[in-house]
Write an enzyme that holds these catalytic residues in place. Structure first.
Site, PDB file in Angstrom:
ATOM      1  N   GLY A 185       0.807  -1.209   0.000  1.00 40.11           N
ATOM      2  CA  GLY A 185       0.000   0.000   0.000  1.00 40.11           C
ATOM      3  C   GLY A 185       0.838   1.256   0.000  1.00 40.11           C
ATOM      4  N   GLY A 186       0.326   2.287   0.661  1.00 33.64           N
ATOM      5  CA  GLY A 186       1.015   3.573   0.696  1.00 33.64           C
ATOM      6  C   GLY A 186       2.387   3.506   1.319  1.00 33.64           C
ATOM      7  N   GLY A 420      22.237  11.776 -31.532  1.00 34.27           N
ATOM      8  CA  GLY A 420      21.767  12.421 -30.311  1.00 34.27           C
ATOM      9  C   GLY A 420      22.224  11.713 -29.053  1.00 34.27           C
ATOM     10  N   ALA A 421      22.413  10.399 -29.123  1.00 36.12           N
ATOM     11  CA  ALA A 421      22.864   9.646 -27.954  1.00 36.12           C
ATOM     12  C   ALA A 421      24.261  10.090 -27.529  1.00 36.12           C
ATOM     13  CB  ALA A 421      22.853   8.155 -28.252  1.00 36.12           C
TER      14      ALA A 421
END
Length: 530
Positions: A185-186, A420-421
């Site tokens: 859960g949280g 771009g890499a």
């Protein structure tokens, strides 16, 4: 009436100072021993240590100082008023690891299943505040069943205080979460907010909704380990940075990690004496990395040759394996290493690799750890899934992290550095302090074959022998734009170095950059890509 109530009443009835002290020791003994021997045996039967046994493994012998050992909850209803054990299910305090202060809290599963109540949460809040004020790392040893349902929203609100402090401490002190039991859960969001997450196979699980809820909602049947076990989070989700087979090994590795980190963001990581010569040549590197860019090799072996004594700690080793993120030492000083891994997906950057490297770069920058980037990258991974999954957005995270980093940054291009890499992997154009390359480097917009097909498309198509013409054009493109000294001639690479001298070059460069200072614009915070 419980033993605790008997001790408390006896303490009130005792008027002699010696009697009061004796009573104090009895109360403390009760708090240390825990609820019962049966509860301890049940914990051991699951293959799990008790909270105090874990703290003893983590901290230097005899260094632990406990805070609020005698704290008890004040909740009423659902039988809680008749069960008020000391510590309220969490042990908090500080000690030392290799002589340096470390704060710790550990859930005691033997008490309320380690569930968090109001008093339990307040103890954690206090120790987190102390860690932030003292400027020392915080380690959480997690083994709890979530919020204490009997206390309702008061217990639930306790998590909010933990999350707020996790965020306030982020980038200020190292935060390490060690998962040694369930976390559902949280409660799972606190580890997710920390710098490192350790897990133990078979005994620790993390998930937002458990198997029963998953089955009820989706019809899928899965075990707790299959849904959120150590191997799942270390290899698939990327939630866990490290996974080990047993608690002893796991906690020993936490100690090792702490030895590589500074106390806080105002200090440097600890420097240790080094017996590995600075000028040690690594002739094996010339044979380890093939000159042929299409042939794979293991970048991990390159790192071993460069760092002190071949020792380093890889982060997220099993997730996004096409990039390596590691902490090691050069001449005794800690460095962070980001490296493409040609042995996995040819070392391309994809969504997961970009996220992994970006978070690691941010960590190094936050804690004054210089960054060394080893490039051998053919580009970003093409594909519909990558584009629809947001490779632009995720790749921008890595770009942002490097551009935002102010620590010393050195890049070394071993072989391919395309498109771009190449720019994203800490090229000189985005702020690398120094950029070196081996004679085997190929820096270009794209590979020669692809470039020739674009530039010389017409000539190839009109040639009598298209394949011969393509080979000729590829060779011409390589000779003109991809020779090893092309980038150096244009100032995009500071020097082309002998691979065998890499260690010495890096150490001398880091020594020069040690006192690097960058004036950054005044701002509340940046707005990084999400």
């Amino acid at each position: 009436m419980t033993v605790v109530d008997d001790l408390s009443r006896a303490a009130v009835e005792t008027t002699d100072a010696h009697g009061r002290v004796a009573e104090l020791h009895a109360v403390r003994a009760q708090a240390v021993s825990g609820p019962s021997e049966k509860a301890t045996e049940a914990q051991h039967a699951k293959g799990k240590l008790t909270a105090r046994e874990r703290i003893e493994l983590l901290l230097d012998e005899g260094s632990f100082n406990e805070v609020e050992q005698l704290r008890r909850h004040r909740a009423q209803g659902f039988g809680l008023e008749n069960k008020k054990p000391y510590t309220d299910g969490v042990i908090t305090g500080w000690g030392t690891v290799e002589g340096r202060t470390v704060f710790v809290y550990a859930h005691d599963f033997r008490i309320f299943g380690g569930a968090l109540g109001e008093a339990h949460a307040q103890k954690i809040h206090k120790i987190m505040d102390m860690a932030i004020s003292a400027g020392a790392p915080l380690v959480s040893l997690n083994d709890g069943a979530g919020a204490r349902i009997q206390e309702g929203v008061s217990a639930l609100a306790g998590y909010g205080g933990i999350f707020q402090r996790n965020t306030r401490a982020s980038g200020v002190i190292p935060q390490i979460s060690v998962m040694l039991g369930p976390c559902a859960g949280g409660a799972a969001y606190s580890p997710a907010l920390t710098d490192f997450v350790f897990m133990v196979r078979e005994t620790s699980q993390m998930f937002i909704t458990g198997p029963d809820v998953v089955k009820a909602v989706t019809g899928e049947e899965i075990s707790q380990n299959g849904l959120g076990g150590a191997d799942v989070h270390a290899g698939t989700s990327g939630v866990a940075h490290f996974a080990y087979d047993d608690e002893q090994t796991c906690i020993a590795e936490v100690r090792y990690l702490l030895s590589l980190l500074p106390q806080n963001n105002r200090e440097y990581p600890p420097c240790v004496p080094c017996s590995d010569p600075q000028t040690r040549r690594s002739e094996v590197l010339l044979d380890l990395v093939p000159a042929d860019g299409s042939r794979p090799y293991d970048m991990a072996k390159v790192i071993e040759e460069i760092v002190d004594d071949g020792e380093y700690l890889e982060v997220h080793e099993r997730w996004a394996r096409n990039v390596i993120c590691a902490l090691g030492r050069l001449n005794g000083s800690v460095v962070g290493i980001v490296a493409n891994q040609p042995a996995a997906l040819a070392g391309v950057l994809d969504i997961e690799a970009s996220e992994k490297a970006a978070r690691f770069v941010q960590l190094c920058d936050a804690f004054n750890i210089p960054i060394i980037t080893l490039l051998d990258v053919p580009g970003f991974l093409p594909g519909v899934d990558q584009e629809h999954g947001g490779i632009i957005r995720h790749g921008a995270k890595l770009l942002y992290a490097y551009c935002n980093a102010t620590v010393p940054r050195i890049s070394l291009i071993l072989r391919k550095a395309y498109g771009g890499a190449y720019i994203v992997m800490d090229s000189q154009s985005i702020g690398a302090d120094l950029t070196f390359a081996w004679p085997t480097n190929e820096i270009a917009v794209m590979g020669a074959e692809g470039a020739a097909n674009v530039i010389f498309r017409r000539q190839i198509a009109e040639a009598e022998d298209p394949e011969a013409m393509r080979a000729q054009m590829v060779k011409e493109y390589k000779n003109e734009l991809m020779h090893p000294y092309y980038a150096a001639e244009r100032g995009l690479v500071d020097d082309v170095i002998d691979p065998a001298e890499t260690r010495d070059v890096l150490i001398r460069s880091l020594a020069m950059l040690r006192n690097k200072h960058v004036d950054v614009p005044s701002r509340k915070h940046g707005n990084p890509p999400q």
